[in-house]
Design a protein around this motif. Structure first.
Motif, short mmCIF file in Angstrom:
data_model
loop_
_atom_site.label_atom_id
_atom_site.label_comp_id
_atom_site.label_asym_id
_atom_site.label_seq_id
_atom_site.Cartn_x
_atom_site.Cartn_y
_atom_site.Cartn_z
N ARG A 187 7.83 -0.83 -0.63
CA ARG A 187 6.82 -0.33 -1.05
C ARG A 187 7.15 0.45 -1.60
NH1 ARG A 187 4.38 3.41 2.34
NH2 ARG A 187 6.26 2.99 3.99
N GLU A 188 6.21 1.44 -2.76
CA GLU A 188 6.10 2.42 -3.54
C GLU A 188 5.78 3.31 -2.15
OE1 GLU A 188 3.00 1.81 -6.36
OE2 GLU A 188 4.36 0.66 -7.77
N LEU A 189 6.25 3.96 -1.87
CA LEU A 189 6.09 5.64 -1.59
C LEU A 189 5.89 6.69 -2.51
CD1 LEU A 189 9.29 6.17 0.38
CD2 LEU A 189 7.06 4.69 1.16
N ASP A 193 3.59 9.58 1.67
CA ASP A 193 4.43 8.70 2.17
C ASP A 193 5.72 9.40 2.85
OD1 ASP A 193 2.43 6.46 2.32
OD2 ASP A 193 3.31 5.72 0.32
N VAL A 194 6.27 10.55 1.94
CA VAL A 194 7.32 11.02 1.60
C VAL A 194 7.34 11.48 2.90
CG1 VAL A 194 9.06 11.88 1.19
CG2 VAL A 194 7.76 9.93 -0.88
N ASP A 197 7.79 9.37 6.04
CA ASP A 197 8.65 8.58 6.22
C ASP A 197 10.20 9.04 6.46
OD1 ASP A 197 6.86 6.03 6.78
OD2 ASP A 197 6.38 5.76 4.54
N GLY A 259 10.30 1.81 0.00
CA GLY A 259 10.92 2.16 1.57
C GLY A 259 10.46 0.15 1.71
N ASP A 261 10.47 -1.04 5.48
CA ASP A 261 9.26 -0.65 6.56
C ASP A 261 10.40 -1.99 7.51
OD1 ASP A 261 7.56 1.30 6.17
OD2 ASP A 261 6.40 -0.34 5.33
N TYR A 266 14.48 4.07 3.66
CA TYR A 266 13.59 4.78 2.71
C TYR A 266 14.39 5.52 2.02
CZ TYR A 266 10.14 3.41 6.37
OH TYR A 266 9.38 2.50 7.19
N THR A 268 13.80 8.55 -1.41
CA THR A 268 12.64 9.51 -2.61
C THR A 268 13.36 9.98 -3.80
OG1 THR A 268 11.19 11.43 -2.33
CG2 THR A 268 13.00 11.56 -1.50
#
Length: 381
Positions: A187-189, A193-194, A197, A259, A261, A266, A268
């Motif tokens: 999944r794109e973060l 989201d960063v 997560d 990431g 899930d 995850y 960055t």
């Protein structure tokens, strides 16, 4: 404040030399002086604008000091800058004797010695002065009234800074070439989201508990630069500034990581733009995952890491980056890399971005040695 006749300059051991915070105009002068080394593809005006932009960021606002080595006999704003650097006050964790403390430290960056003045001992004098100044600089609110460690990342090898106490620590990396790929399931973060997560209270609490448990098992002190959202967004502010100036026709880079899930894995990243496409690199700043408790969990984690790495390769390709780079890969990450590219090997850096730490905790009863946790790219400054 930039030019000076060499014959009028004091020697590096002169008592007339002092290391002081730069005035506003001296800070700009020092940026102009180091621009040839670090402005990359930006012109001078844009480089100064980038530095001013970053100065307003949450991580550095009221936490960055520009230091200049000057002759005390010269008046402010007319002083010849002999050497310069910056320090960044940062939040950190210190684990020792079964407890974890929130502390402050400094990262040192932008160390610059003017080519025309080299050989006179100015860089040496600056680092000698800086090493002691940073122990108490802006540490009034600390329990000890001082820092117990500082960090820097050397681009001139391991020996020079070690003379002043900044001991080299593990500085390895692996890389993967950029290439377009199919959907990997990662999944794109985005920035939010960063924050959720990788920077949540749960994630930070787990780090605290891990350091606490480690401190109960071993007498060696452990430190970590806090991997908070401000660190990540500072790196993104750099990349976004470059993207806006170099690619005004493109939308800014909004994908900040990836990431999986189901596996709880995850990472960055940020994009670093160099003067040539080969120097364009996508750096993974930080990984977050659970340590596997079974062979099945381990395989799930490795597969998730591999999926994320393939998504990073694709993102690097989208932004004309040559490689995806990640520091100090764990054994799990090395296994994931082998799934993506079995030919990729660990590189042990000897001359550039050498992670270095100056430990003064022994004088505070914290022991002679120290372990650097989370020695990842996010902590670079």
């Amino acid at each position: 404040m930039i030019a000076a006749e060499p014959r009028t300059l004091p020697e590096g051991e002169s008592p007339d030399l002092i290391l002081v915070p730069a005035t506003a105009s001296e800070r700009i002068a020092s940026i102009k002086l180091n621009s040839g080394e670090w402005k990359g593809p930006l012109d001078l005006e844009s480089y100064i604008a980038r530095e001013n932009h970053l100065l307003t960021h949450r991580l550095t606002r009221d936490a960055l000091t520009c230091w200049v080595l000057v002759d005390r006999r010269e008046p402010e704003d007319s002083r010849t800058i002999l050497s310069a650097c910056e320090s960044y006050r940062k939040p950190a964790l210190l684990a020792h004797h079964g407890q974890v403390e929130k502390v402050s430290t400094h990262g040192v960056g932008s160390v610059f010695s003017r080519p025309e003045f080299r050989g006179k001992g100015y860089a040496r004098r600056m680092m000698e002065e800086l090493s002691t100044k940073l122990e108490t600089w802006e540490m009034e609110e600390e329990k000890r009234g001082k820092s117990v460690f500082t960090v820097l990342f050397s681009d001139i090898g391991k020996k020079f800074y070690a003379q002043f106490g900044w001991r080299p620590f593990p500085s390895s990396h692996m890389s993967l070439r950029a290439e377009a790929g199919v959907d990997t399931g990662a999944r794109e973060l985005f920035a939010e989201d960063v924050q959720k997560d990788l920077c949540s209270e749960k994630v930070m609490g787990k780090l605290h508990d891990q350091m606490l448990a480690a401190s109960q098992k071993s007498p060696v002190a452990k430190i970590a630069i806090v991997p908070d959202f401000d660190h990540f967004s500072w790196h993104w502010a750099r990349e976004e500034f470059y993207a806006e100036n170099l690619f005004p026709e493109r939308s800014p880079p909004v994908v900040k990581g990836a990431g999986v899930d189901k596996a709880g894995v995850y990472c960055t990243w940020n994009r670093v733009f160099g003067e040539t496409p080969e120097e364009n690199l996508l750096y993974i700043l930080r990984w977050v995952y659970e340590e596997p408790s079974s062979p099945v969990d381990e395989q799930t984690t490795i597969q998730a890491m591999a999926a994320i790495l393939r998504r990073a390769q694709h993102e690097a390709h989208e932004w004309n980056m040559s490689k995806v780079v990640f520091w100090n890969p764990t054994p799990l990450l090395q296994k994931a890399v082998a799934l993506v590219d079995p030919t990729s090997e660990i590189v042990h850096r000897e001359n550039d971005s050498v992670a270095s730490l100056r430990w003064t905790g022994e004088a505070e009863g914290l022991g002679e040695g120290v372990e650097w946790w989370l020695n990842e790219k996010y902590a670079w400054c």
